[in-house]
Design a protein around this motif. Structure first.
Motif, mmCIF file in Angstrom:
data_model
loop_
_atom_site.group_PDB
_atom_site.id
_atom_site.type_symbol
_atom_site.label_atom_id
_atom_site.label_comp_id
_atom_site.label_asym_id
_atom_site.label_seq_id
_atom_site.Cartn_x
_atom_site.Cartn_y
_atom_site.Cartn_z
ATOM 1 N N THR A 254 -9.430 -40.167 14.307
ATOM 2 C CA THR A 254 -9.428 -40.940 15.553
ATOM 3 C C THR A 254 -10.523 -42.006 15.562
ATOM 4 O O THR A 254 -10.302 -43.118 16.067
ATOM 5 C CB THR A 254 -9.587 -40.015 16.765
ATOM 6 O OG1 THR A 254 -10.769 -39.213 16.611
ATOM 7 C CG2 THR A 254 -8.392 -39.097 16.905
ATOM 8 N N LEU A 255 -11.691 -41.690 14.999
ATOM 9 C CA LEU A 255 -12.752 -42.696 14.940
ATOM 10 C C LEU A 255 -12.381 -43.834 13.996
ATOM 11 O O LEU A 255 -12.756 -44.996 14.238
ATOM 12 C CB LEU A 255 -14.065 -42.057 14.494
ATOM 13 C CG LEU A 255 -14.757 -41.152 15.518
ATOM 14 C CD1 LEU A 255 -16.043 -40.570 14.935
ATOM 15 C CD2 LEU A 255 -15.062 -41.916 16.801
ATOM 16 N N SER A 256 -11.625 -43.540 12.954
ATOM 17 C CA SER A 256 -11.166 -44.587 12.034
ATOM 18 C C SER A 256 -10.201 -45.530 12.746
ATOM 19 O O SER A 256 -10.286 -46.758 12.594
ATOM 20 C CB SER A 256 -10.485 -43.965 10.812
ATOM 21 O OG SER A 256 -11.394 -43.172 10.078
ATOM 22 N N ILE A 257 -9.276 -44.959 13.525
ATOM 23 C CA ILE A 257 -8.342 -45.798 14.296
ATOM 24 C C ILE A 257 -9.106 -46.628 15.310
ATOM 25 O O ILE A 257 -8.840 -47.824 15.490
ATOM 26 C CB ILE A 257 -7.295 -44.917 14.999
ATOM 27 C CG1 ILE A 257 -6.442 -44.171 13.973
ATOM 28 C CG2 ILE A 257 -6.392 -45.768 15.896
ATOM 29 C CD1 ILE A 257 -5.494 -43.155 14.580
ATOM 30 N N SER A 258 -10.059 -45.998 15.982
ATOM 31 C CA SER A 258 -10.862 -46.713 16.977
ATOM 32 C C SER A 258 -11.635 -47.863 16.341
ATOM 33 O O SER A 258 -11.684 -48.975 16.897
ATOM 34 C CB SER A 258 -11.825 -45.735 17.645
ATOM 35 O OG SER A 258 -12.634 -46.389 18.599
ATOM 36 N N ALA A 259 -12.216 -47.630 15.166
ATOM 37 C CA ALA A 259 -12.970 -48.686 14.479
ATOM 38 C C ALA A 259 -12.054 -49.838 14.083
ATOM 39 O O ALA A 259 -12.431 -51.024 14.208
ATOM 40 C CB ALA A 259 -13.649 -48.113 13.237
ATOM 41 N N LEU A 260 -10.838 -49.508 13.620
ATOM 42 C CA LEU A 260 -9.881 -50.549 13.235
ATOM 43 C C LEU A 260 -9.523 -51.425 14.421
ATOM 44 O O LEU A 260 -9.549 -52.666 14.325
ATOM 45 C CB LEU A 260 -8.616 -49.895 12.666
ATOM 46 C CG LEU A 260 -7.438 -50.833 12.387
ATOM 47 C CD1 LEU A 260 -7.811 -51.880 11.348
ATOM 48 C CD2 LEU A 260 -6.210 -50.042 11.950
ATOM 49 N N PHE A 261 -9.235 -50.817 15.562
ATOM 50 C CA PHE A 261 -8.823 -51.603 16.726
ATOM 51 C C PHE A 261 -10.002 -52.300 17.391
ATOM 52 O O PHE A 261 -9.830 -53.346 18.023
ATOM 53 C CB PHE A 261 -8.052 -50.726 17.710
ATOM 54 C CG PHE A 261 -6.606 -50.580 17.347
ATOM 55 C CD1 PHE A 261 -5.649 -51.439 17.874
ATOM 56 C CD2 PHE A 261 -6.203 -49.622 16.440
ATOM 57 C CE1 PHE A 261 -4.319 -51.336 17.519
ATOM 58 C CE2 PHE A 261 -4.869 -49.501 16.069
ATOM 59 C CZ PHE A 261 -3.924 -50.362 16.613
ATOM 60 N N ASN A 262 -11.199 -51.753 17.258
ATOM 61 C CA ASN A 262 -12.377 -52.477 17.736
ATOM 62 C C ASN A 262 -12.580 -53.753 16.933
ATOM 63 O O ASN A 262 -12.926 -54.807 17.483
ATOM 64 C CB ASN A 262 -13.619 -51.595 17.621
ATOM 65 C CG ASN A 262 -13.702 -50.555 18.715
ATOM 66 O OD1 ASN A 262 -13.086 -50.708 19.779
ATOM 67 N ND2 ASN A 262 -14.439 -49.482 18.487
ATOM 68 N N ALA A 263 -12.342 -53.653 15.608
ATOM 69 C CA ALA A 263 -12.457 -54.845 14.754
ATOM 70 C C ALA A 263 -11.384 -55.864 15.111
ATOM 71 O O ALA A 263 -11.653 -57.079 15.172
ATOM 72 C CB ALA A 263 -12.341 -54.439 13.287
ATOM 73 N N LEU A 264 -10.167 -55.397 15.370
ATOM 74 C CA LEU A 264 -9.084 -56.303 15.756
ATOM 75 C C LEU A 264 -9.382 -56.975 17.093
ATOM 76 O O LEU A 264 -9.115 -58.167 17.277
ATOM 77 C CB LEU A 264 -7.757 -55.536 15.853
ATOM 78 C CG LEU A 264 -7.120 -55.090 14.532
ATOM 79 C CD1 LEU A 264 -5.907 -54.210 14.802
ATOM 80 C CD2 LEU A 264 -6.718 -56.302 13.694
ATOM 81 N N GLU A 265 -9.952 -56.193 18.017
ATOM 82 C CA GLU A 265 -10.265 -56.757 19.329
ATOM 83 C C GLU A 265 -11.345 -57.821 19.229
ATOM 84 O O GLU A 265 -11.279 -58.864 19.900
ATOM 85 C CB GLU A 265 -10.702 -55.647 20.280
ATOM 86 C CG GLU A 265 -10.913 -56.141 21.709
ATOM 87 C CD GLU A 265 -11.301 -55.023 22.652
ATOM 88 O OE1 GLU A 265 -11.311 -55.261 23.865
ATOM 89 O OE2 GLU A 265 -11.596 -53.912 22.160
ATOM 90 N N LYS A 266 -12.340 -57.587 18.386
ATOM 91 C CA LYS A 266 -13.401 -58.573 18.224
ATOM 92 C C LYS A 266 -12.878 -59.857 17.589
ATOM 93 O O LYS A 266 -13.331 -60.958 17.901
ATOM 94 C CB LYS A 266 -14.518 -57.999 17.353
ATOM 95 C CG LYS A 266 -15.358 -56.927 18.058
ATOM 96 C CD LYS A 266 -16.432 -56.366 17.162
ATOM 97 C CE LYS A 266 -17.244 -55.284 17.853
ATOM 98 N NZ LYS A 266 -18.273 -54.691 16.962
#
Length: 214
Positions: free
Chosen positions: A196-208
């Protein structure tokens, strides 16, 4: 640590099973979610009805019941596939309804003038949606889509009850071997946390990179 070190291969197999379920089901959910969102805003009434029925039915059906319907129901109609593929279909279809609604909310944030301008240039509905509306809508729905896929990863635990290899199912074997149930679940939780933290990190990068500046 003994529970993990003595059974690292078992944990690894379950972890990879959960990762595979999450990745494949996410792809199915994203494709179907984009398709259903397109149907729900389409100018053709039958498409809108189909998209509405799809979302309403799946969002209001318990996921466990959907697993029973797919894994036990489809073979009765002659569709015999590996249980893992059935699990991917059940998870992907279920999650697609939530992806669809997230996208539809993003589409509603795009000013109507954008679509009208595209149509005035001679673009078709598909061209307007694909090149003008959806790219703008996606920027505003990156966080909710990420949250939905995190929920998908956790929902994949249900697949273990249907003979599908995944992380939560490892506790049955470890419990039979006499290992501490508490530490068994601790390491299972760590595995889910990594996913879940990996998915969160991926989408945080996409959001930025692509998200709407606030």
């Amino acid at each position: 640590m003994k529970v993990l070190t003595d059974n690292f291969a078992l944990y690894g197999k379950g972890f990879l099973g959960t990762v595979e379920l999450t990745v494949y089901a996410s792809l199915v959910a994203l494709v179907l979610g984009f398709l259903m969102a397109s149907f729900r805003v389409a100018p053709v009434g039958s498409f809108r009805v189909f998209g509405t029925v799809w979302v309403t039915l799946l969002r209001n059906t318990p996921l466990t019941l959907l697993f029973f319907a797919v894994l036990l129901g489809l073979p009765r109609f002659g569709l015999v596939l590996p249980f893992q593929l059935f699990a991917v279909l059940a998870l992907g279809c279920y999650t697609s309804a939530f992806i669809c609604e997230a996208l539809r909310s993003g589409i509603n944030t795009v000013p109507k003038g954008q679509g009208e301008a595209a149509r005035s240039l001679g673009m078709s509905f598909g061209q307007t949606l694909g090149t003008v509306v959806l790219p703008q809508a996606f920027r505003s729905v990156i966080p909710p889509i990420g949250s939905t896929l995190i929920a998908l990863a956790k929902n994949s635990a249900i697949a273990g009850a249907f003979s599908v290899t995944e992380l939560l199912g490892t506790y049955k074997t470890l419990n039979e071997l006499g290992y501490s149930i508490i530490w068994t679940f601790v390491w299972i939780a760590v595995g889910y946390l990594i996913i879940t933290l990996s998915i969160s990190a991926l989408f945080n990068a996409l959001e930025k990179r692509y998200g709407v500046a606030r």
